[in-house]
Design a protein around this motif. Structure first.
Motif, PDB file in Angstrom:
ATOM      1  N   THR A 173      -8.096   5.746  -6.121  1.00  0.00           N
ATOM      2  CA  THR A 173      -6.818   5.148  -5.720  1.00  0.00           C
ATOM      3  C   THR A 173      -5.886   5.194  -6.923  1.00  0.00           C
ATOM      4  OG1 THR A 173      -7.475   2.906  -6.395  1.00  0.00           O
ATOM      5  CG2 THR A 173      -7.934   3.542  -4.108  1.00  0.00           C
TER       6      THR A 173
ATOM      7  N   CYS B   9      -4.993   5.089 -12.489  1.00  0.00           N
ATOM      8  CA  CYS B   9      -5.843   5.427 -11.342  1.00  0.00           C
ATOM      9  C   CYS B   9      -7.184   4.717 -11.473  1.00  0.00           C
ATOM     10  CB  CYS B   9      -6.080   6.935 -11.261  1.00  0.00           C
ATOM     11  SG  CYS B   9      -4.601   7.905 -10.895  1.00  0.00           S
TER      12      CYS B   9
ATOM     13  N   THR C 296       0.845  -1.193   0.000  1.00  0.00           N
ATOM     14  CA  THR C 296       0.000   0.000   0.000  1.00  0.00           C
ATOM     15  C   THR C 296       0.879   1.242   0.000  1.00  0.00           C
ATOM     16  OG1 THR C 296      -0.135   0.019   2.421  1.00  0.00           O
ATOM     17  CG2 THR C 296      -1.863  -1.170   1.238  1.00  0.00           C
TER      18      THR C 296
ATOM     19  N   SER D 171     -14.466   8.503  -4.657  1.00  0.00           N
ATOM     20  CA  SER D 171     -13.110   8.399  -4.139  1.00  0.00           C
ATOM     21  C   SER D 171     -12.223   7.836  -5.246  1.00  0.00           C
ATOM     22  CB  SER D 171     -13.057   7.508  -2.891  1.00  0.00           C
ATOM     23  OG  SER D 171     -13.498   6.195  -3.201  1.00  0.00           O
TER      24      SER D 171
ATOM     25  N   LYS E 276      -2.471   7.755   0.579  1.00  0.00           N
ATOM     26  CA  LYS E 276      -3.670   8.058  -0.194  1.00  0.00           C
ATOM     27  C   LYS E 276      -3.471   9.285  -1.081  1.00  0.00           C
ATOM     28  CE  LYS E 276      -5.870  10.826   3.444  1.00  0.00           C
ATOM     29  NZ  LYS E 276      -7.016  10.879   4.390  1.00  0.00           N
TER      30      LYS E 276
ATOM     31  N   SER F 217      -5.168  12.645  -3.282  1.00  0.00           N
ATOM     32  CA  SER F 217      -6.250  13.605  -3.085  1.00  0.00           C
ATOM     33  C   SER F 217      -7.137  13.573  -4.324  1.00  0.00           C
ATOM     34  CB  SER F 217      -5.705  15.011  -2.844  1.00  0.00           C
ATOM     35  OG  SER F 217      -4.899  15.430  -3.934  1.00  0.00           O
TER      36      SER F 217
ATOM     37  N   SER G 191      -2.658   2.072  -3.651  1.00  0.00           N
ATOM     38  CA  SER G 191      -2.710   3.127  -2.643  1.00  0.00           C
ATOM     39  C   SER G 191      -3.909   2.937  -1.724  1.00  0.00           C
ATOM     40  CB  SER G 191      -2.823   4.496  -3.317  1.00  0.00           C
ATOM     41  OG  SER G 191      -4.137   4.705  -3.821  1.00  0.00           O
ATOM     42  N   GLN G 192      -3.910   3.669  -0.639  1.00  0.00           N
ATOM     43  CA  GLN G 192      -5.098   3.784   0.185  1.00  0.00           C
ATOM     44  C   GLN G 192      -6.121   4.632  -0.572  1.00  0.00           C
ATOM     45  OE1 GLN G 192      -3.877   5.377   3.975  1.00  0.00           O
ATOM     46  NE2 GLN G 192      -2.206   3.924   4.192  1.00  0.00           N
ATOM     47  N   TYR G 193      -7.373   4.596  -0.120  1.00  0.00           N
ATOM     48  CA  TYR G 193      -8.419   5.384  -0.764  1.00  0.00           C
ATOM     49  C   TYR G 193      -8.269   6.862  -0.394  1.00  0.00           C
ATOM     50  CZ  TYR G 193     -10.926   1.161  -2.145  1.00  0.00           C
ATOM     51  OH  TYR G 193     -11.280  -0.029  -2.725  1.00  0.00           O
ATOM     52  N   SER G 194      -8.576   7.719  -1.354  1.00  0.00           N
ATOM     53  CA  SER G 194      -8.629   9.145  -1.062  1.00  0.00           C
ATOM     54  C   SER G 194      -9.800   9.438  -0.129  1.00  0.00           C
ATOM     55  CB  SER G 194      -8.813   9.940  -2.355  1.00  0.00           C
ATOM     56  OG  SER G 194     -10.126   9.714  -2.878  1.00  0.00           O
ATOM     57  N   ASP G 195      -9.833  10.633   0.413  1.00  0.00           N
ATOM     58  CA  ASP G 195     -11.012  11.062   1.160  1.00  0.00           C
ATOM     59  C   ASP G 195     -12.208  11.073   0.215  1.00  0.00           C
ATOM     60  OD1 ASP G 195      -9.536  11.397   3.472  1.00  0.00           O
ATOM     61  OD2 ASP G 195      -9.156  13.531   3.087  1.00  0.00           O
TER      62      ASP G 195
ATOM     63  N   CYS H 252      -7.595  12.543  -9.926  1.00  0.00           N
ATOM     64  CA  CYS H 252      -6.961  11.860  -8.800  1.00  0.00           C
ATOM     65  C   CYS H 252      -5.496  12.302  -8.765  1.00  0.00           C
ATOM     66  CB  CYS H 252      -7.069  10.339  -8.975  1.00  0.00           C
ATOM     67  SG  CYS H 252      -6.620   9.384  -7.508  1.00  0.00           S
TER      68      CYS H 252
END
Length: 289
Positions: free
Chosen positions: A194, A154, A121, A192, A124, A126, A205-209, A144
């Motif tokens: 990634t 992405c 991972t 969202s 995250k 933006s 990646s982690q998920y964006s907000d 993204c």
């Protein structure tokens, strides 16, 4: 035929069948993917009670086991960290695992290969979007933004499904947002994204907000309506336009006003007549005629 001879022949046949069916081939079972830093349980099942023998675990095409344990029953359970599983492979790799068992000079054939991926991972990204209200003719321009570069590609997500895009920019349509959702005048949807660093290695990646978007469909009403949508303080701050008016057929309008009320998403509309309502009303009238 003599009874004794018949029984003897039958036993011989059953024994031959048993030799044909029985195999010394073990079976390997376990999850096919773990995250770097996690542990995994991999089981090697042997066809006989093999107490005292050795179960051996192999990685890739190597002829040398990277993990060995003494069997105490029909199954050997290997509890391994991601680092132990990887060996010289890098995070994100997919490779083969197999097992066999051994007693003194006897070594069984190997099990079938099992694929294992140790995923990584990354921080995250933006997410930037061009609008918060979406009507049937609108498009959201979404970007993204990973904290590293370059990236392979992405992914964009709604609450229900993912949207694959060849780049980190996407035009998301009204139709894509409501896919798999029941038609409604007003639908909240969270977006969202990634990113993946490599097309081969599994490094995600982690998920964006999440970004809250309201999908407005004026086609669902036959008369003008007013809606008041209550969101949290943080969500309200993201909406530059606190009021939206969407235009439907025959001069109908849907007016939405954003307000702050607690932490839970709520929305209320003045009494409206949707298409489904009007269809039910027409059916009732026909029944009464």
């Amino acid at each position: 035929m003599d009874l004794v001879l018949f029984v003897a022949l039958s036993l011989c046949c059953w024994t031959a069948d048993a030799r044909y069916v029985w195999s010394d081939k073990p079976k390997i079972l376990g999850t096919n993917e773990i995250l770097d830093g996690e542990t995994v349980e991999i089981s090697c099942f042997v066809p006989v009670d093999y107490t005292g023998g050795l179960c051996r675990l192999f990685r890739g095409d190597s002829e040398y086991p990277f993990k060995v344990m003494v069997a105490t029953s029909y199954v050997c359970i290997f509890n391994l960290t991601s680092k132990e599983v990887l060996g010289n492979y890098v995070v994100g790799s997919t490779f083969k695992l197999r097992c066999d068992y051994r007693l003194q000079e006897y070594t069984s054939i190997s099990s079938d290969n099992m694929l294992m991926t140790v995923s990584g991972t990354r921080p995250k990204p933006s997410l930037s979007i061009s609008r918060r209200f979406v009507s049937p003719d609108d498009i959201i321009e979404a970007t993204c933004i990973p904290p590293v570069s370059p990236v392979a590609y992405c992914r964009f997500y709604t609450d229900v499904y993912g949207l694959d895009r060849p780049s980190c920019s996407a035009n998301i349509t009204f139709r894509e947002l409501i896919r798999f959702l029941e038609p409604s005048l007003l639908l909240p949807v969270n977006l969202s994204c990634t990113y993946d660093l490599d097309e081969v290695l599994s490094i995600r990646s982690q998920y964006s907000d999440e970004h809250l978007v309201f999908v407005v469909d004026p086609r669902q009403v036959t008369s003008s309506v007013n809606c008041s949508v209550s969101v949290s303080e943080d969500q309200l701050a993201a909406f530059e336009d606190r009021t939206l008016t969407a235009f439907g057929a025959n001069g109908t309008t849907v007016t939405i006003r954003m307000t702050q009320r607690g932490r839970n998403l709520e929305n209320t509309c003045n009494r409206l007549q949707t298409r489904s309502d009007s269809q039910r009303t027409a059916q009732m009238k026909r029944r009464l005629q």
